[in-house]
Design an enzyme around this catalytic site. Structure first.
Site, PDB file in Angstrom:
ATOM      1  N   LYS A  85       1.361  -1.497   0.455  1.00  0.00           N
ATOM      2  CA  LYS A  85       0.093   0.042  -0.254  1.00  0.00           C
ATOM      3  C   LYS A  85       0.891   0.768   0.196  1.00  0.00           C
ATOM      4  O   LYS A  85       0.171   2.136   0.418  1.00  0.00           O
ATOM      5  CB  LYS A  85      -0.997  -0.008   1.237  1.00  0.00           C
ATOM      6  CG  LYS A  85       0.088  -0.035   2.267  1.00  0.00           C
ATOM      7  CD  LYS A  85      -1.171   0.105   3.858  1.00  0.00           C
ATOM      8  CE  LYS A  85      -0.343   0.407   5.028  1.00  0.00           C
ATOM      9  NZ  LYS A  85      -1.244   0.922   5.931  1.00  0.00           N
ATOM     10  N   SER A 125      -9.994   2.309  -3.012  1.00  0.00           N
ATOM     11  CA  SER A 125      -9.551   4.127  -1.667  1.00  0.00           C
ATOM     12  C   SER A 125     -10.000   5.076  -2.453  1.00  0.00           C
ATOM     13  O   SER A 125     -10.451   4.888  -3.900  1.00  0.00           O
ATOM     14  CB  SER A 125      -7.784   3.914  -2.024  1.00  0.00           C
ATOM     15  OG  SER A 125      -7.414   4.838  -2.038  1.00  0.00           O
ATOM     16  N   TYR A 150       0.384   1.595  -7.530  1.00  0.00           N
ATOM     17  CA  TYR A 150      -0.672   1.144  -6.018  1.00  0.00           C
ATOM     18  C   TYR A 150      -2.221   1.635  -6.406  1.00  0.00           C
ATOM     19  O   TYR A 150      -3.061   0.872  -6.653  1.00  0.00           O
ATOM     20  CB  TYR A 150      -0.080   1.576  -5.003  1.00  0.00           C
ATOM     21  CG  TYR A 150      -1.509   1.934  -4.272  1.00  0.00           C
ATOM     22  CD1 TYR A 150      -1.936   0.992  -3.156  1.00  0.00           C
ATOM     23  CD2 TYR A 150      -2.234   3.221  -3.811  1.00  0.00           C
ATOM     24  CE1 TYR A 150      -2.767   0.828  -2.117  1.00  0.00           C
ATOM     25  CE2 TYR A 150      -3.334   3.104  -2.695  1.00  0.00           C
ATOM     26  CZ  TYR A 150      -3.181   1.985  -2.057  1.00  0.00           C
ATOM     27  OH  TYR A 150      -4.510   2.043  -1.141  1.00  0.00           O
ATOM     28  N   LYS A 154      -5.647  -0.604  -7.335  1.00  0.00           N
ATOM     29  CA  LYS A 154      -7.436  -0.707  -6.981  1.00  0.00           C
ATOM     30  C   LYS A 154      -8.164  -0.235  -7.773  1.00  0.00           C
ATOM     31  O   LYS A 154      -9.075  -0.937  -7.593  1.00  0.00           O
ATOM     32  CB  LYS A 154      -6.962   0.784  -5.698  1.00  0.00           C
ATOM     33  CG  LYS A 154      -6.218   0.264  -4.421  1.00  0.00           C
ATOM     34  CD  LYS A 154      -7.043  -0.520  -3.822  1.00  0.00           C
ATOM     35  CE  LYS A 154      -5.847  -1.029  -3.098  1.00  0.00           C
ATOM     36  NZ  LYS A 154      -6.351  -2.337  -2.202  1.00  0.00           N
ATOM     37  N   PHE A 178     -11.145   6.697   2.498  1.00  0.00           N
ATOM     38  CA  PHE A 178     -10.696   8.190   2.320  1.00  0.00           C
ATOM     39  C   PHE A 178      -9.171   7.995   3.608  1.00  0.00           C
ATOM     40  O   PHE A 178      -8.485   7.002   3.234  1.00  0.00           O
ATOM     41  CB  PHE A 178     -11.938   9.538   2.914  1.00  0.00           C
ATOM     42  CG  PHE A 178     -12.209   9.362   2.592  1.00  0.00           C
ATOM     43  CD1 PHE A 178     -13.028   8.635   1.291  1.00  0.00           C
ATOM     44  CD2 PHE A 178     -11.994  10.860   0.721  1.00  0.00           C
ATOM     45  CE1 PHE A 178     -13.837   8.914  -0.228  1.00  0.00           C
ATOM     46  CE2 PHE A 178     -12.765  10.635  -0.452  1.00  0.00           C
ATOM     47  CZ  PHE A 178     -13.830  10.037  -0.816  1.00  0.00           C
ATOM     48  N   LEU A 200       0.187  11.184   7.482  1.00  0.00           N
ATOM     49  CA  LEU A 200       0.398  11.818   8.309  1.00  0.00           C
ATOM     50  C   LEU A 200       0.465  11.355   9.712  1.00  0.00           C
ATOM     51  O   LEU A 200       1.494  11.995  10.345  1.00  0.00           O
ATOM     52  CB  LEU A 200      -0.256  12.497   7.968  1.00  0.00           C
ATOM     53  CG  LEU A 200      -0.680  13.971   8.588  1.00  0.00           C
ATOM     54  CD1 LEU A 200       0.529  15.342   8.994  1.00  0.00           C
ATOM     55  CD2 LEU A 200      -1.478  15.195   8.037  1.00  0.00           C
ATOM     56  N   GLY A 297       2.778  14.230  -6.488  1.00  0.00           N
ATOM     57  CA  GLY A 297       1.811  13.050  -6.672  1.00  0.00           C
ATOM     58  C   GLY A 297       0.410  13.346  -5.859  1.00  0.00           C
ATOM     59  O   GLY A 297      -0.055  12.848  -5.352  1.00  0.00           O
TER      60      GLY A 297
END
Ligand code: UFG
Length: 338
Positions: A85, A125, A150, A154, A178, A200, A297
């Site tokens: 992931k 995702s 990645y 998905k 999310f 984060l 990105g």
């Protein structure tokens, strides 16, 4: 009713196993332990009092996967989390991502067809939307070209599932996550990133703990109120509960189509600086951070329109940003002490 949870020792998987057990399901976990630890199974058992069945193997191994299904024909459904992931890693190692994320899915779909296992919940995702033209983003928003291998896995996975349900007696639900953050209230399970965190929240908690010197905030020149990017952060326990609702929708026979897609978000967007402030408010600590250049990105802003999931799944994310960051901190401290 027994559910296979692939990737059940991972971050979202482990929280989902707990919620499935709370709801009365039996669980068997399959995990290759590429990015998680076996002790997670002990901690799940500490929380729920029930030890899930657990097998360690790689679902890209077709023979082993077939053998597993042959021994577990009593499964009523599968929640498929197991996947690589990391966005940046996928750019460096695309084949690793395509092979792992797609071979495992195809082996599972093949097993479902061969052994008559009817129900699949797939981890998708919000990355499939890219930078959406309209916010909040609903399930009918167009799929944009993927930003990374990645993200592409998905998108391709959703297409493979959609094609497969049309010719087989399979039903599937893709859940588009999310930004899941936070940890179980017990502090016993949470996110365990390998090495330097990409995301984060683990970076914030590790900085607060003194493992990282300084948090880098990637850009404050976006077209948002404070200039930092906006995401829809959702508590992982709320996210886990939506998986139970999705499984129940399948076992209760209330699906409207053989393949359905749901957004899992709160409907609220918060900027990077708002998340840092929430952490400081919830913990009384100060985060050492510095604004640096943009990360390649990254999209500017995205948050979910969760109204379709709320109505159809009978589910709503309930926990606040302060609860999310406080639980992430509790987990970081508990894990480091252990
Ligand atoms: N950020 C920082 N500093 C850091 C880490 C992150 O400023 O050290 C910022 C990012 O620039 C971004 C926000 O915090 O603005 C959130 O970043 P994350 O890496 O936590 O999450 P992303 O939204 O980039 O990625 C998440 C999932 C991916 C998924 C993607 C889809 O982690 O798996 O959403 O948009 F592909």
């Amino acid at each position: 009713m027994k559910i296979l949870v692939t990737g059940g020792t991972g971050y979202i998987g482990s929280h989902t196993v707990v919620e499935l057990q709370h709801a009365g399901f039996d669980v068997v976990i399959v995990d290759a332990l590429f990015n998680s630890k076996e002790e997670v199974v002990d901690n799940i058992a500490k929380i729920t009092g029930i030890r899930p069945e657990f097998e360690v193997f790689d679902l890209t191994d077709r023979a082993k996967t077939d053998d597993f299904f042959r021994r577990h024909q009593d499964l009523v459904g599968i929640i498929h989390f197991a996947a690589h992931k990391a966005v940046g890693d996928s750019v460096q190692h695309p084949i690793k991502y395509y092979r792992n994320n797609l071979d495992s899915l195809m082996n599972i779909l093949e097993g479902m067809t061969t052994y008559g296992i009817p129900n699949l919940v797939f981890s998708s995702s919000c990355t499939v939307y890219g930078q959406a033209d309209q916010l909040p983003v609903s399930e009918s928003a167009p799929i944009k070209k993927a930003e990374s291998p990645y993200g592409n896995t998905k998108q391709i996975a959703e297409e493979i599932i959609s094609d497969t349900v049309h010719v087989n007696n399979i039903r599937a639900i893709a859940l588009r996550y999310f930004n899941p953050i936070g940890a179980h209230d017990s502090g016993l399970i949470g996110e365990l990133p390998n090495g330097v965190p990409d995301n984060l929240l683990p970076y914030i908690t590790q900085t607060a703990y003194g493992i990282r010197e300084q948090l880098k905030v990637f850009g404050d020149d976006y077209n948002t109120p404070d200039g930092t990017p906006i995401r829809d952060y959702i508590h992982v326990v709320d996210l886990a509960k939506a998986h139970v609702k999705a499984v129940q929708r399948m076992t209760d026979n209330t699906m409207k189509q053989a393949f359905e897609v749901f957004n899992l978000g709160t409907g609220n967007g918060y900027s990077v600086l708002e998340v840092i402030k929430a952490f400081e408010r919830a913990t009384g600590m100060t985060i050492n951070y510095k604004i640096v250049g943009r990360r390649e990105g990254d999209i500017e802003q995205i948050w979910a329109d969760p109204s379709y999931s709320n109505a159809e799944l009978g589910w709503k994310a309930e926990r606040t940003l302060d609860e999310m960051v406080a639980s992430a901190w509790k987990w970081e401290q508990h894990y480091r002490k252990e």
